[in-house]
Design a protein around this motif. Structure first.
Motif, PDB file in Angstrom:
ATOM      1  N   PHE A 142      27.727  41.566  41.174  1.00 18.79           N
ATOM      2  CA  PHE A 142      27.509  42.630  40.202  1.00 18.79           C
ATOM      3  C   PHE A 142      26.145  42.525  39.531  1.00 18.79           C
ATOM      4  O   PHE A 142      25.834  43.314  38.634  1.00 18.79           O
ATOM      5  N   ASP A 143      25.331  41.551  39.946  1.00 17.16           N
ATOM      6  CA  ASP A 143      23.985  41.403  39.382  1.00 17.16           C
ATOM      7  C   ASP A 143      23.126  42.604  39.746  1.00 17.16           C
ATOM      8  O   ASP A 143      23.255  43.178  40.825  1.00 17.16           O
ATOM      9  N   ASN A 144      22.263  42.979  38.831  1.00 19.66           N
ATOM     10  CA  ASN A 144      21.256  44.016  39.049  1.00 19.66           C
ATOM     11  C   ASN A 144      21.819  45.406  39.305  1.00 19.66           C
ATOM     12  O   ASN A 144      21.178  46.214  39.969  1.00 19.66           O
ATOM     13  N   LEU A 145      23.004  45.695  38.783  1.00 14.93           N
ATOM     14  CA  LEU A 145      23.520  47.062  38.873  1.00 14.93           C
ATOM     15  C   LEU A 145      22.769  47.922  37.866  1.00 14.93           C
ATOM     16  O   LEU A 145      22.647  47.560  36.695  1.00 14.93           O
ATOM     17  N   GLU A 146      22.277  49.038  38.302  1.00 13.15           N
ATOM     18  CA  GLU A 146      21.499  49.915  37.439  1.00 13.15           C
ATOM     19  C   GLU A 146      22.325  50.381  36.237  1.00 13.15           C
ATOM     20  O   GLU A 146      23.451  50.865  36.399  1.00 13.15           O
ATOM     21  N   ASP A 147      21.769  50.208  35.044  1.00 18.24           N
ATOM     22  CA  ASP A 147      22.373  50.653  33.783  1.00 18.24           C
ATOM     23  C   ASP A 147      23.715  49.987  33.478  1.00 18.24           C
ATOM     24  O   ASP A 147      24.528  50.534  32.735  1.00 18.24           O
ATOM     25  N   TYR A 148      23.973  48.817  34.041  1.00 21.08           N
ATOM     26  CA  TYR A 148      25.241  48.128  33.794  1.00 21.08           C
ATOM     27  C   TYR A 148      24.960  46.671  33.447  1.00 21.08           C
ATOM     28  O   TYR A 148      25.246  45.756  34.206  1.00 21.08           O
ATOM     29  N   ASN A 149      24.373  46.472  32.269  1.00 21.64           N
ATOM     30  CA  ASN A 149      24.031  45.121  31.821  1.00 21.64           C
ATOM     31  C   ASN A 149      24.877  44.717  30.614  1.00 21.64           C
ATOM     32  O   ASN A 149      24.418  44.028  29.724  1.00 21.64           O
ATOM     33  N   PHE A 150      26.139  45.135  30.624  1.00 17.76           N
ATOM     34  CA  PHE A 150      27.042  44.831  29.514  1.00 17.76           C
ATOM     35  C   PHE A 150      27.578  43.407  29.643  1.00 17.76           C
ATOM     36  O   PHE A 150      27.789  42.908  30.748  1.00 17.76           O
ATOM     37  N   GLU A 151      27.798  42.782  28.484  1.00 13.78           N
ATOM     38  CA  GLU A 151      28.394  41.450  28.475  1.00 13.78           C
ATOM     39  C   GLU A 151      29.824  41.551  29.008  1.00 13.78           C
ATOM     40  O   GLU A 151      30.600  42.389  28.550  1.00 13.78           O
ATOM     41  N   PRO A 152      30.193  40.722  29.983  1.00 17.08           N
ATOM     42  CA  PRO A 152      31.561  40.793  30.505  1.00 17.08           C
ATOM     43  C   PRO A 152      32.569  40.138  29.557  1.00 17.08           C
ATOM     44  O   PRO A 152      32.261  39.161  28.879  1.00 17.08           O
ATOM     45  N   HIS A 153      33.751  40.706  29.512  1.00 14.78           N
ATOM     46  CA  HIS A 153      34.878  40.160  28.753  1.00 14.78           C
ATOM     47  C   HIS A 153      36.062  40.095  29.708  1.00 14.78           C
ATOM     48  O   HIS A 153      36.230  40.981  30.556  1.00 14.78           O
ATOM     49  N   TYR A 154      36.880  39.058  29.559  1.00 16.37           N
ATOM     50  CA  TYR A 154      38.018  38.888  30.463  1.00 16.37           C
ATOM     51  C   TYR A 154      39.280  38.589  29.678  1.00 16.37           C
ATOM     52  O   TYR A 154      39.254  37.913  28.650  1.00 16.37           O
ATOM     53  N   LEU A 155      40.389  39.097  30.191  1.00 17.46           N
ATOM     54  CA  LEU A 155      41.705  38.865  29.625  1.00 17.46           C
ATOM     55  C   LEU A 155      42.567  38.250  30.714  1.00 17.46           C
ATOM     56  O   LEU A 155      42.663  38.802  31.818  1.00 17.46           O
ATOM     57  N   GLU A 156      43.146  37.082  30.422  1.00 15.93           N
ATOM     58  CA  GLU A 156      44.054  36.432  31.369  1.00 15.93           C
ATOM     59  C   GLU A 156      45.450  37.008  31.157  1.00 15.93           C
ATOM     60  O   GLU A 156      46.004  36.914  30.058  1.00 15.93           O
ATOM     61  N   LEU A 157      46.016  37.610  32.190  1.00 13.31           N
ATOM     62  CA  LEU A 157      47.334  38.222  32.101  1.00 13.31           C
ATOM     63  C   LEU A 157      48.427  37.208  32.416  1.00 13.31           C
ATOM     64  O   LEU A 157      48.165  36.163  33.010  1.00 13.31           O
ATOM     65  N   SER A 158      49.647  37.531  32.044  1.00 17.74           N
ATOM     66  CA  SER A 158      50.761  36.588  32.189  1.00 17.74           C
ATOM     67  C   SER A 158      51.058  36.234  33.640  1.00 17.74           C
ATOM     68  O   SER A 158      51.601  35.170  33.919  1.00 17.74           O
ATOM     69  N   ASP A 159      50.692  37.093  34.589  1.00 17.42           N
ATOM     70  CA  ASP A 159      50.941  36.797  36.000  1.00 17.42           C
ATOM     71  C   ASP A 159      49.793  36.027  36.648  1.00 17.42           C
ATOM     72  O   ASP A 159      49.755  35.845  37.852  1.00 17.42           O
ATOM     73  N   LEU A 180      40.806  48.251  35.686  1.00 14.00           N
ATOM     74  CA  LEU A 180      42.207  48.010  36.000  1.00 14.00           C
ATOM     75  C   LEU A 180      42.318  46.992  37.131  1.00 14.00           C
ATOM     76  O   LEU A 180      41.393  46.823  37.927  1.00 14.00           O
ATOM     77  N   ILE A 181      43.437  46.302  37.192  1.00 11.77           N
ATOM     78  CA  ILE A 181      43.647  45.298  38.228  1.00 11.77           C
ATOM     79  C   ILE A 181      43.467  45.953  39.600  1.00 11.77           C
ATOM     80  O   ILE A 181      43.993  47.027  39.861  1.00 11.77           O
ATOM     81  N   GLY A 182      42.683  45.285  40.434  1.00 13.05           N
ATOM     82  CA  GLY A 182      42.388  45.796  41.765  1.00 13.05           C
ATOM     83  C   GLY A 182      41.051  46.502  41.858  1.00 13.05           C
ATOM     84  O   GLY A 182      40.637  46.897  42.943  1.00 13.05           O
ATOM     85  N   PHE A 183      40.356  46.660  40.732  1.00  8.77           N
ATOM     86  CA  PHE A 183      39.112  47.427  40.711  1.00  8.77           C
ATOM     87  C   PHE A 183      38.008  46.670  39.976  1.00  8.77           C
ATOM     88  O   PHE A 183      38.268  45.870  39.083  1.00  8.77           O
ATOM     89  N   GLY A 184      36.764  46.966  40.334  1.00 11.74           N
ATOM     90  CA  GLY A 184      35.601  46.431  39.632  1.00 11.74           C
ATOM     91  C   GLY A 184      35.579  44.923  39.547  1.00 11.74           C
ATOM     92  O   GLY A 184      35.763  44.223  40.544  1.00 11.74           O
ATOM     93  N   LYS A 185      35.374  44.414  38.351  1.00  6.75           N
ATOM     94  CA  LYS A 185      35.260  42.972  38.132  1.00  6.75           C
ATOM     95  C   LYS A 185      36.607  42.290  37.914  1.00  6.75           C
ATOM     96  O   LYS A 185      36.667  41.087  37.716  1.00  6.75           O
ATOM     97  N   SER A 186      37.693  43.067  37.920  1.00  2.48           N
ATOM     98  CA  SER A 186      39.025  42.480  37.759  1.00  2.48           C
ATOM     99  C   SER A 186      39.515  41.905  39.081  1.00  2.48           C
ATOM    100  O   SER A 186      39.023  42.256  40.158  1.00  2.48           O
ATOM    101  N   ASP A 187      40.512  41.021  38.990  1.00  8.90           N
ATOM    102  CA  ASP A 187      41.097  40.432  40.191  1.00  8.90           C
ATOM    103  C   ASP A 187      41.745  41.508  41.047  1.00  8.90           C
ATOM    104  O   ASP A 187      42.200  42.544  40.551  1.00  8.90           O
ATOM    105  N   LYS A 188      41.781  41.223  42.365  1.00  7.76           N
ATOM    106  CA  LYS A 188      42.356  42.151  43.330  1.00  7.76           C
ATOM    107  C   LYS A 188      43.490  41.467  44.079  1.00  7.76           C
ATOM    108  O   LYS A 188      43.256  40.556  44.871  1.00  7.76           O
ATOM    109  N   PRO A 189      44.745  41.868  43.822  1.00  9.51           N
ATOM    110  CA  PRO A 189      45.865  41.285  44.572  1.00  9.51           C
ATOM    111  C   PRO A 189      45.694  41.521  46.067  1.00  9.51           C
ATOM    112  O   PRO A 189      45.180  42.557  46.488  1.00  9.51           O
ATOM    113  N   THR A 190      46.128  40.550  46.857  1.00 11.86           N
ATOM    114  CA  THR A 190      45.950  40.638  48.306  1.00 11.86           C
ATOM    115  C   THR A 190      47.125  41.290  49.021  1.00 11.86           C
ATOM    116  O   THR A 190      46.981  41.723  50.156  1.00 11.86           O
TER     117      THR A 190
END
Length: 95
Positions: A11-28, A77-87
């Motif tokens: 996700f480095d060097n994406l145009e206009d997307y230099n936001f600080e990432p935040h993460y939430l660990e879900l119960s699963d 949302l889960i499965g998209f972008g910087k979030s985890d993607k279930p297999t």
């Protein structure tokens, strides 16, 4: 639940997307990414994406919202972008 995590450097060097990432660990055990910009005490604009997008969709709106007195929160949302993607395909449903 088995999932893959896209390396942050993808996700480095994406145009206009230099936001600080935040993460939430879900119960699963999955990790969900979200953008959180602006004053934490300001009225919140929750920016939800559809399929097959992610928070990158709002890269132009987030700075404008936060500059105009709003807190802009845009989860991947889960499965998209910087979030985890279930297999397992069965992990994806409208339920």
């Amino acid at each position: 639940m088995k999932a893959v995590r896209t390396p942050d450097e993808r996700f480095d060097n994406l145009e206009d997307y230099n936001f600080e990432p935040h993460y939430l660990e879900l119960s699963d055990g999955l990790r969900m990414h979200y953008v959180d910009e602006g004053d934490q005490n300001a009225p919140c604009a929750l920016l939800l994406h559809g399929e097959p997008s992610w928070s990158y969709l709002y890269r132009k709106m987030i700075p404008s919202l936060s500059a105009n007195g709003f807190r802009a929160v845009a989860p991947d949302l889960i499965g998209f972008g910087k979030s985890d993607k279930p297999t397992e395909q069965s992990s994806y449903s409208y339920q």
